[in-house]
Structure formats: C-alpha cells, structure tokens
Write a protein that holds these residues in place. Structure first.
Motif, short mmCIF file in Angstrom:
data_model
loop_
_atom_site.label_atom_id
_atom_site.label_comp_id
_atom_site.label_asym_id
_atom_site.label_seq_id
_atom_site.Cartn_x
_atom_site.Cartn_y
_atom_site.Cartn_z
N LYS A 200 0.83 -1.20 0.00
CA LYS A 200 0.00 0.00 0.00
C LYS A 200 0.86 1.26 0.00
CE LYS A 200 -1.69 1.14 3.91
NZ LYS A 200 -2.48 1.08 5.16
N PRO A 201 0.65 2.19 -0.93
CA PRO A 201 1.36 3.47 -0.87
C PRO A 201 0.97 4.24 0.38
CG PRO A 201 0.36 3.12 -3.03
CD PRO A 201 -0.21 2.09 -2.12
N GLN A 202 1.95 4.85 1.02
CA GLN A 202 1.64 5.66 2.20
C GLN A 202 0.87 6.91 1.81
OE1 GLN A 202 5.04 6.81 4.52
NE2 GLN A 202 3.85 8.02 5.98
N HIS A 203 1.38 7.59 0.77
CA HIS A 203 0.70 8.79 0.26
C HIS A 203 0.81 8.78 -1.27
CE1 HIS A 203 0.34 13.50 0.12
NE2 HIS A 203 -0.64 12.88 -0.51
N LEU A 204 -0.30 8.55 -1.93
CA LEU A 204 -0.33 8.51 -3.39
C LEU A 204 -0.73 9.88 -3.92
CD1 LEU A 204 -0.21 6.80 -6.02
CD2 LEU A 204 -2.65 6.33 -5.70
N VAL A 205 0.16 10.49 -4.71
CA VAL A 205 -0.13 11.76 -5.37
C VAL A 205 -0.50 11.45 -6.82
CG1 VAL A 205 0.74 14.02 -6.04
CG2 VAL A 205 1.46 13.00 -3.87
N ILE A 206 -1.66 11.92 -7.26
CA ILE A 206 -2.16 11.63 -8.60
C ILE A 206 -2.21 12.90 -9.42
CG2 ILE A 206 -4.09 10.70 -9.93
CD1 ILE A 206 -4.90 9.09 -7.46
N ILE A 207 -1.55 12.88 -10.58
CA ILE A 207 -1.64 13.99 -11.52
C ILE A 207 -2.71 13.64 -12.54
CG2 ILE A 207 -0.43 15.32 -13.30
CD1 ILE A 207 2.17 14.82 -11.81
N GLY A 208 -3.83 14.35 -12.48
CA GLY A 208 -4.94 14.08 -13.38
C GLY A 208 -6.20 13.70 -12.64
N GLY A 209 -7.28 14.45 -12.88
CA GLY A 209 -8.53 14.19 -12.19
C GLY A 209 -9.64 13.71 -13.12
N MET B 295 -8.77 5.63 -9.18
CA MET B 295 -7.62 5.18 -8.40
C MET B 295 -7.52 5.91 -7.06
SD MET B 295 -6.14 2.69 -9.98
CE MET B 295 -7.85 2.21 -10.28
N ALA B 296 -7.95 7.17 -7.05
CA ALA B 296 -7.93 7.94 -5.81
C ALA B 296 -8.86 7.33 -4.78
CB ALA B 296 -8.33 9.39 -6.10
N GLN B 297 -10.10 7.06 -5.18
CA GLN B 297 -11.07 6.50 -4.25
C GLN B 297 -10.65 5.10 -3.79
OE1 GLN B 297 -15.08 5.39 -5.64
NE2 GLN B 297 -15.88 6.64 -3.95
N ALA B 298 -10.17 4.28 -4.74
CA ALA B 298 -9.78 2.91 -4.41
C ALA B 298 -8.65 2.90 -3.39
CB ALA B 298 -9.36 2.17 -5.68
N GLY C 227 -6.66 2.57 2.49
CA GLY C 227 -5.95 3.13 3.63
C GLY C 227 -4.83 4.09 3.32
N SER C 228 -4.62 4.42 2.05
CA SER C 228 -3.57 5.35 1.66
C SER C 228 -4.06 6.79 1.81
CB SER C 228 -3.15 5.13 0.21
OG SER C 228 -2.62 3.84 0.01
N GLU C 229 -3.12 7.70 2.10
CA GLU C 229 -3.41 9.12 1.97
C GLU C 229 -3.34 9.43 0.47
OE1 GLU C 229 -1.56 13.47 3.36
OE2 GLU C 229 -0.72 11.59 4.14
N VAL C 230 -4.28 10.23 -0.02
CA VAL C 230 -4.35 10.47 -1.46
C VAL C 230 -4.55 11.96 -1.75
CG1 VAL C 230 -5.56 9.96 -3.63
CG2 VAL C 230 -5.33 8.18 -1.88
N THR C 231 -3.77 12.49 -2.69
CA THR C 231 -3.93 13.86 -3.18
C THR C 231 -4.06 13.82 -4.70
OG1 THR C 231 -2.62 14.80 -1.37
CG2 THR C 231 -2.92 16.16 -3.34
N HIS D 39 4.39 7.92 -3.45
CA HIS D 39 4.22 7.38 -4.79
C HIS D 39 3.54 8.43 -5.67
CE1 HIS D 39 4.78 3.74 -2.40
NE2 HIS D 39 5.03 3.08 -3.52
N LEU D 40 3.86 8.38 -6.97
CA LEU D 40 3.27 9.31 -7.93
C LEU D 40 2.57 8.52 -9.04
CD1 LEU D 40 2.93 12.22 -9.06
CD2 LEU D 40 5.11 11.88 -10.26
N LEU D 41 1.32 8.85 -9.29
CA LEU D 41 0.55 8.23 -10.38
C LEU D 41 0.25 9.30 -11.42
CD1 LEU D 41 -1.22 6.04 -11.77
CD2 LEU D 41 -3.09 6.76 -10.26
N VAL D 42 0.66 9.06 -12.66
CA VAL D 42 0.35 9.97 -13.76
C VAL D 42 -0.90 9.45 -14.48
CG1 VAL D 42 1.16 10.99 -15.92
CG2 VAL D 42 2.76 10.63 -14.04
N ALA D 43 -1.98 10.19 -14.38
CA ALA D 43 -3.25 9.81 -15.00
C ALA D 43 -3.76 11.00 -15.81
CB ALA D 43 -4.27 9.40 -13.94
N ALA D 44 -2.94 11.42 -16.77
CA ALA D 44 -3.21 12.64 -17.53
C ALA D 44 -3.75 12.36 -18.91
CB ALA D 44 -1.93 13.47 -17.62
#
Length: 259
Positions: A86-95, A102-105, A110-114, A181-186
């Motif tokens: 599990k990522p501790q804090h997942l930062v997602i680029i792209g809404g 992926m943010a909600q999941a 249990g991850s912090e998500v931005t 962790h960084l997720l690119v969803a652009a």
C-alpha cells in the motif's frame, strides 16, 4: 488485493487468447501490421489485401512534458496494479475517470491520497452528477486540488516532491506536495504510430486518433477504427458497442451510426 486483481485477469485471459480465436476459425498473426497502400497491409513477411480493415490498436498512457518527470519513478494505470504494498501517500496527476477511480480505491485501502487537476475534475461529464461524486470522494478523505498547475517534479529524499501553482497573477500561490508514490493519470494517447496510415490515406485528428464518421469509417472507406484509437470515450464497453456497429455495416451492409 493484488492477487485478486491478477486472478480475475487470468480468468478473463482465455476469452482473448490466440487459441480461442484460432478455434473460431480466425488466422492470428502475432507481428506488427503496417499499411503499404489503401487496401494492403504488411504483417511480417505477408501482404494482406482485404475488403475491409478494422483498426483497434487502443491507446497508452499520455505522459505530459512536466520538468523533472523523467527523473523520478512514477506509476501509470498500466503499472499501478503491479504494486504489492500500500502506498503511504499517493499523489495523482490528473482528475479524470482513471485518476478519480484510483484515488477512491487507494483511499479505501488506507492510503493518503492527493489529486492534482489543472482544470475541474471529471470536467467532461455531467457537472451535477460529478459534483455529487466529488463531494462523496472528498468526504472519504481524498484531497482534491482543482485548477492547479504542476510546475515540476523532483525527488526529495525518499519522497516525490510535486511543485504546484494555484490561482493566477498576483493571487497565484506556489507550494509543494510530498508523496511516497506518484501516479500519472493525464489522459491517453492513441496507438497510431508506425502503422503507415498516411499510405492508406487515413486521416488523423490533432491528438493522433483516427478521424471517423458516425459509422466508424475512416477517410479510407475500406478502413474502420474503433475504441480508444478512434477518440471519444475511452471505455471498454464503448469499444464493444462500436465493434458491433462495424460488424453490422461491414458484413451485412446495414446502415449504422454511433449514438
């Protein structure tokens, strides 16, 4: 969760296997296909002339030209399912749909998500409905930064540092979001490169997708395009629906148009 996802994929795989299509009577060539003229495709050492062709090559994750992005580890929707911790804090680029899903999941896991979105999240969908969805997602603990521009990305120790700007002019504020962790969803980029489409006289849109009419025909009347490569909504069920239109038109000559 990782094991469950891959088990589901493994159960679905036989339906899309080479063996299944060959058993149905199809010839499957596992090689690159390139058009050499308006009605001829070269696949390996074979030249294929056909009455109709269907381009269904899909798309791949779009990687925006963000300074520093090529210097940091990042995930896409194709690689995030390989994670076993599990990522501790997942930062997602792209809404968009992928980013918010992926943010909600991950928040529920249990991850912090931005989520960082340069416009309004889910802006291509009905604003009344997306408003309900976004309020629900934020209530679950997802931090959504709308109308926020990503300026650069860099490593800061063991964390990924995303520099962002909110607002315009004198009111603009620049801050840094730190994540594990960084997720690119652009968005997605159509897979139309190195296919010889110019030789087939198939016109593309500015974003690289195949320009089609309501019957899914390209500028070459012999060539159809369906799914992500044809632009529009990037969903599996949409591709399936478009495939049905092509079958009805190409095989049975029925007039069709995408709704």
């Amino acid at each position: 969760i990782h094991e469950h996802v891959h088990q589901v994929i493994a159960e679905i795989a036989p339906h899309d296997s080479v063996e299944r299509f060959e058993a149905l009577g199809a010839t499957v060539l596992q090689t690159r296909g390139t058009f050499v003229d308006k009605r001829t495709l070269q696949a390996g050492d074979q030249l294929i002339r056909a009455r109709r062709f269907v381009i269904a090559t899909g798309s791949h994750p779009a990687i925006p030209p963000i300074p520093g992005l090529d210097q940091v580890p990042y995930l896409t929707n194709q690689t995030i399912f390989d994670q076993t911790r599990k990522p501790q804090h997942l930062v997602i680029i792209g809404g968009g749909p992928i980013g918010m899903e992926m943010a909600q999941a991950h928040r529920r896991l249990g991850s912090e998500v931005t989520v960082i979105e340069m416009a309004e999240p889910l802006h291509k969908d009905d604003p009344e409905l997306t408003g309900i969805a976004l309020r629900k997602i934020e209530a679950e603990g997802v931090r959504i930064l709308a109308n926020t521009r990503v300026e650069s990305v860099a490593m800061q120790g063991q964390q990924v540092a995303v520099t962002i700007t909110r607002g315009k002019g004198e009111a603009a504020e620049t801050n840094t979001v730190l994540g594990s962790h960084l997720l690119v969803a652009a968005g997605r980029t159509p897979n139309t490169g190195n296919m010889g489409l110019e030789k087939a006289k198939v016109r593309l849109r500015q974003n690289g997708s195949v320009r089609v009419n309501k019957g899914m025909k390209s500028s070459n009347r012999r060539i159809y395009a369906i799914g992500d490569v044809a632009g529009g909504l990037h969903f599996t069920h949409v591709a399936g629906y478009q495939g049905g239109l092509v079958v009805r038109n190409a095989l049975f000559g029925l007039p069709v148009k995408e709704n």
